[in-house]
Design a protein around this motif. Structure first.
Motif, PDB file in Angstrom:
ATOM      1  N   ASP A   1       0.833  -1.210   0.000  1.00 27.44           N
ATOM      2  CA  ASP A   1       0.000   0.000   0.000  1.00 27.44           C
ATOM      3  C   ASP A   1       0.864   1.256   0.000  1.00 27.44           C
ATOM      4  N   ALA A   2       1.932   1.234   0.818  1.00 29.17           N
ATOM      5  CA  ALA A   2       2.800   2.408   0.919  1.00 29.17           C
ATOM      6  C   ALA A   2       3.482   2.665  -0.420  1.00 29.17           C
ATOM      7  N   PHE A   3       3.915   1.589  -1.071  1.00 31.50           N
ATOM      8  CA  PHE A   3       4.638   1.749  -2.334  1.00 31.50           C
ATOM      9  C   PHE A   3       3.711   2.290  -3.423  1.00 31.50           C
ATOM     10  N   LEU A   4       2.449   1.826  -3.393  1.00 33.61           N
ATOM     11  CA  LEU A   4       1.467   2.337  -4.353  1.00 33.61           C
ATOM     12  C   LEU A   4       1.213   3.821  -4.115  1.00 33.61           C
ATOM     13  N   ALA A   5       1.198   4.230  -2.837  1.00 29.41           N
ATOM     14  CA  ALA A   5       0.880   5.621  -2.493  1.00 29.41           C
ATOM     15  C   ALA A   5       2.002   6.579  -2.886  1.00 29.41           C
ATOM     16  N   ASP A   6       3.260   6.253  -2.533  1.00 28.46           N
ATOM     17  CA  ASP A   6       4.310   7.237  -2.852  1.00 28.46           C
ATOM     18  C   ASP A   6       5.653   6.626  -3.252  1.00 28.46           C
ATOM     19  N   ARG A   7       5.619   5.382  -3.708  1.00 24.81           N
ATOM     20  CA  ARG A   7       6.817   4.726  -4.240  1.00 24.81           C
ATOM     21  C   ARG A   7       7.948   4.595  -3.221  1.00 24.81           C
ATOM     22  N   ARG A   8       7.597   4.624  -1.947  1.00 26.76           N
ATOM     23  CA  ARG A   8       8.648   4.460  -0.927  1.00 26.76           C
ATOM     24  C   ARG A   8       8.254   3.354   0.049  1.00 26.76           C
ATOM     25  N   ARG A   9       9.248   2.727   0.617  1.00 24.60           N
ATOM     26  CA  ARG A   9       8.990   1.825   1.722  1.00 24.60           C
ATOM     27  C   ARG A   9       8.764   2.688   2.958  1.00 24.60           C
ATOM     28  N   PRO A  10       7.886   2.277   3.900  1.00 22.87           N
ATOM     29  CA  PRO A  10       7.601   3.121   5.073  1.00 22.87           C
ATOM     30  C   PRO A  10       8.854   3.540   5.832  1.00 22.87           C
ATOM     31  N   ILE A  11       9.823   2.642   5.968  1.00 22.67           N
ATOM     32  CA  ILE A  11      11.042   2.991   6.712  1.00 22.67           C
ATOM     33  C   ILE A  11      11.783   4.137   6.008  1.00 22.67           C
ATOM     34  N   GLN A  12      11.744   4.136   4.672  1.00 17.90           N
ATOM     35  CA  GLN A  12      12.388   5.216   3.907  1.00 17.90           C
ATOM     36  C   GLN A  12      11.652   6.539   4.149  1.00 17.90           C
ATOM     37  N   ARG A  13      10.331   6.449   4.201  1.00 19.42           N
ATOM     38  CA  ARG A  13       9.535   7.668   4.469  1.00 19.42           C
ATOM     39  C   ARG A  13       9.890   8.238   5.847  1.00 19.42           C
ATOM     40  N   LEU A  14       9.968   7.366   6.857  1.00 13.30           N
ATOM     41  CA  LEU A  14      10.319   7.838   8.207  1.00 13.30           C
ATOM     42  C   LEU A  14      11.721   8.436   8.220  1.00 13.30           C
ATOM     43  N   HIS A  15      12.627   7.822   7.460  1.00 13.64           N
ATOM     44  CA  HIS A  15      13.993   8.340   7.370  1.00 13.64           C
ATOM     45  C   HIS A  15      13.989   9.719   6.710  1.00 13.64           C
ATOM     46  N   ASP A  16      13.223   9.848   5.621  1.00 12.40           N
ATOM     47  CA  ASP A  16      13.147  11.151   4.924  1.00 12.40           C
ATOM     48  C   ASP A  16      12.558  12.224   5.840  1.00 12.40           C
ATOM     49  N   LEU A  17      11.662  11.821   6.728  1.00 13.50           N
ATOM     50  CA  LEU A  17      11.048  12.783   7.663  1.00 13.50           C
ATOM     51  C   LEU A  17      11.975  13.116   8.839  1.00 13.50           C
ATOM     52  N   GLY A  18      13.049  12.343   8.987  1.00 16.70           N
ATOM     53  CA  GLY A  18      13.994  12.607  10.086  1.00 16.70           C
ATOM     54  C   GLY A  18      13.662  11.859  11.373  1.00 16.70           C
ATOM     55  N   LEU A  19      12.761  10.859  11.268  1.00 16.56           N
ATOM     56  CA  LEU A  19      12.332  10.156  12.480  1.00 16.56           C
ATOM     57  C   LEU A  19      13.249   8.990  12.860  1.00 16.56           C
ATOM     58  N   LEU A  20      13.970   8.465  11.885  1.00 11.46           N
ATOM     59  CA  LEU A  20      14.793   7.282  12.148  1.00 11.46           C
ATOM     60  C   LEU A  20      16.052   7.678  12.931  1.00 11.46           C
ATOM     61  N   GLY A  21      16.133   7.252  14.185  1.00  8.20           N
ATOM     62  CA  GLY A  21      17.286   7.623  15.013  1.00  8.20           C
ATOM     63  C   GLY A  21      17.289   6.826  16.296  1.00  8.20           C
ATOM     64  N   PRO A  22      18.214   7.094  17.210  1.00 10.29           N
ATOM     65  CA  PRO A  22      18.352   6.274  18.426  1.00 10.29           C
ATOM     66  C   PRO A  22      17.168   6.360  19.392  1.00 10.29           C
ATOM     67  N   ARG A  23      16.273   7.342  19.189  1.00 12.64           N
ATOM     68  CA  ARG A  23      15.083   7.407  20.053  1.00 12.64           C
ATOM     69  C   ARG A  23      13.929   6.569  19.500  1.00 12.64           C
ATOM     70  N   LEU A  24      14.094   6.033  18.272  1.00 15.85           N
ATOM     71  CA  LEU A  24      12.958   5.366  17.621  1.00 15.85           C
ATOM     72  C   LEU A  24      12.926   3.859  17.908  1.00 15.85           C
ATOM     73  N   GLN A  25      11.759   3.399  18.349  1.00 16.03           N
ATOM     74  CA  GLN A  25      11.510   1.975  18.620  1.00 16.03           C
ATOM     75  C   GLN A  25      10.544   1.470  17.551  1.00 16.03           C
ATOM     76  N   CYS A  26      11.029   0.600  16.653  1.00 18.06           N
ATOM     77  CA  CYS A  26      10.227   0.128  15.517  1.00 18.06           C
ATOM     78  C   CYS A  26       9.659  -1.251  15.858  1.00 18.06           C
TER      79      CYS A  26
END
Ligand code: ZN
Length: 443
Positions: free
Chosen positions: A232-257
């Protein structure tokens, strides 16, 4: 000549202690000494009297002491939905059963009763710290405070309204109030809990990035739980969700996935480079047929992997001993390697790795001097543990929750001979039965 000894609040003499330290020690006939909620000594029992005395001394010669287990992901109040809808895939389960039941039943009283039932079960399975993500998080925080368990309360953020909040701004506003009210509590940490990439849009996620940095607060999110989520995510914007979170700046040592069942090499690299944490929920993933978290590969890449039960509505237990065993077994099966995730690594996932993911490893997650006395005692005289070659092996591969006898949190005894001392089990069970009658009649 008389030697003076130091007074301690508690001394626990144990048959075995596994402190979960870097040298992976398994100690026999050792004792823990506790003062003001902290561990001040770990030494051979034969030497205790030379240095310490206490009015409260526990003799647990048949027992193994381990750091209290850390359940790094769950929805405590959903324990009241245990067994309500089984044998369904994630989205059918959520959309046709769980979300309608939540819309009808979830209120402050429900969260109070459900959280207490969850804590009752978790304490009796050796859990001392739990992470919760649910509506009315202020009620859950109060319930945990009263039961004196350690917890991370991840307040939910969603784009759509629920009984707790109207829209993303309202969830965040209420969450910030929660940080004001509970942020200074010793046993409670508050985290942001954006539910999932598919239920939270970019603008609130961006606000969470800014606020979590400003306030130094962890963030917990369900991520890459199913293959459908990625399609669904790839259909919506051609990105994997983890890539989207990374692009938003959310992926870091405070993030629990949480979950992470769908991971390619690039995803694992992203997790490693950004020091983000994985919370693996093996039983929930198995039951919902969501997929398999590649724990062996994550471990090999140096990504921190903690363990969680998820909610009792999709597990259906809150038994971290069971999660630990299944995490070890699954890792072996999916990597086709019996040496993948050995017993000590599985115990680390259920203890110190959980503490690291939650950002509390400076004071819990292992039995080391200076840390809080968060301890579980397991009776190894049970038939299921005989004969005893290796207490670590028995713990990970053969222990049943009924063998958990005592639990201390921050030096306070909360479970004694399987009886909870801060939770009234008779009342909690009666309340749960009342809810089940109401909910059953409405189905
Ligand atoms: Zn969950």
């Amino acid at each position: 000549m008389t030697q003076t000894t130091t007074h301690a609040d508690n001394i626990i003499d144990a048959g075995w202690i596994i402190p979960v330290n870097a040298s992976k020690e398994i100690l026999s006939n050792h004792s823990l000494v506790i003062q003001h909620g902290h561990l001040i000594a770990l030494l051979p029992t034969a030497e205790v009297d030379k240095h310490y005395h206490s009015d409260k001394r526990y003799s647990l010669q048949d027992h193994l002491l381990i750091p209290g287990l850390i359940n790094a992901h769950g929805h405590a109040a959903m324990t009241l939905f245990r067994g309500l809808a089984d044998d369904l895939p994630l989205m059918t389960w959520l959309q046709d059963h769980i979300w309608p039941a939540e819309a009808q039943w979830v209120n402050e009283e429900f969260v109070q009763d459900g959280t207490q039932l969850a804590m009752l079960e978790m304490l009796r399975c050796g859990t001392t710290t739990f992470s919760d993500m649910y509506f009315f998080p202020d009620v859950a925080a109060r319930a945990a405070h009263d039961a004196r368990m350690r917890c991370q309360i991840s307040f939910p953020v969603l784009d759509f309204p629920t009984a707790w909040a109207r829209d993303a701004d309202d969830y965040i506003h209420k969450g910030l109030e929660l940080i004001d009210d509970f942020g200074s509590q010793q046993l409670i940490n508050i985290a942001f809990g954006p539910h999932a990439p598919y239920t939270v849009s970019d603008a609130p996620l961006q606000r969470i990035v800014t606020l979590s940095e400003e306030l130094d607060c962890p963030v917990q999110i369900h991520l890459h739980e199913t293959a459908q989520e990625l399609r669904d995510a790839f259909l919506a914007d051609r990105r994997r969700p983890i890539q989207r979170l990374h692009d938003l700046g959310l992926l870091g040592p405070r993030l629990q996935c949480v979950h992470m069942t769908q991971l390619d090499d690039r995803d694992i690299q992203l997790m490693r480079q950004n020091n983000a944490h994985v919370v693996h929920c093996p039983n929930s993933n198995l039951k919902l047929a969501s997929g398999f978290c590649p724990v062996g590969r994550l471990h090999g890449a140096g990504v921190n992997v903690a363990l969680g039960t998820d909610g009792a509505a999709s597990n259906n237990r809150l038994d971290m001993l069971g999660e630990m065993r299944n995490a070890a077994l699954l890792a072996k099966a999916i990597s086709n390697d019996a040496s993948a995730i050995d017993a000590h690594s599985a115990l680390e996932m259920a203890t110190i790795n959980g503490a690291k993911a939650l950002g509390i490893d400076a004071y819990t997650g292992s039995l080391e001097i200076g840390k809080a006395a968060d301890i579980a005692a397991i009776n190894l005289s049970a038939i299921e543990s005989q004969p005893l070659y290796n207490p670590l092996s028995q713990l990970v591969y053969a222990t049943d929750p009924s063998q958990v006898s005592h639990v201390w949190v921050n030096g306070e005894l909360l479970l004694e001979d399987r009886k909870t001392l801060t939770l009234d089990s008779t009342r909690i069970i009666s309340r749960a039965r009342n809810w089940a009658e109401l909910i059953k009649d409405s189905q």
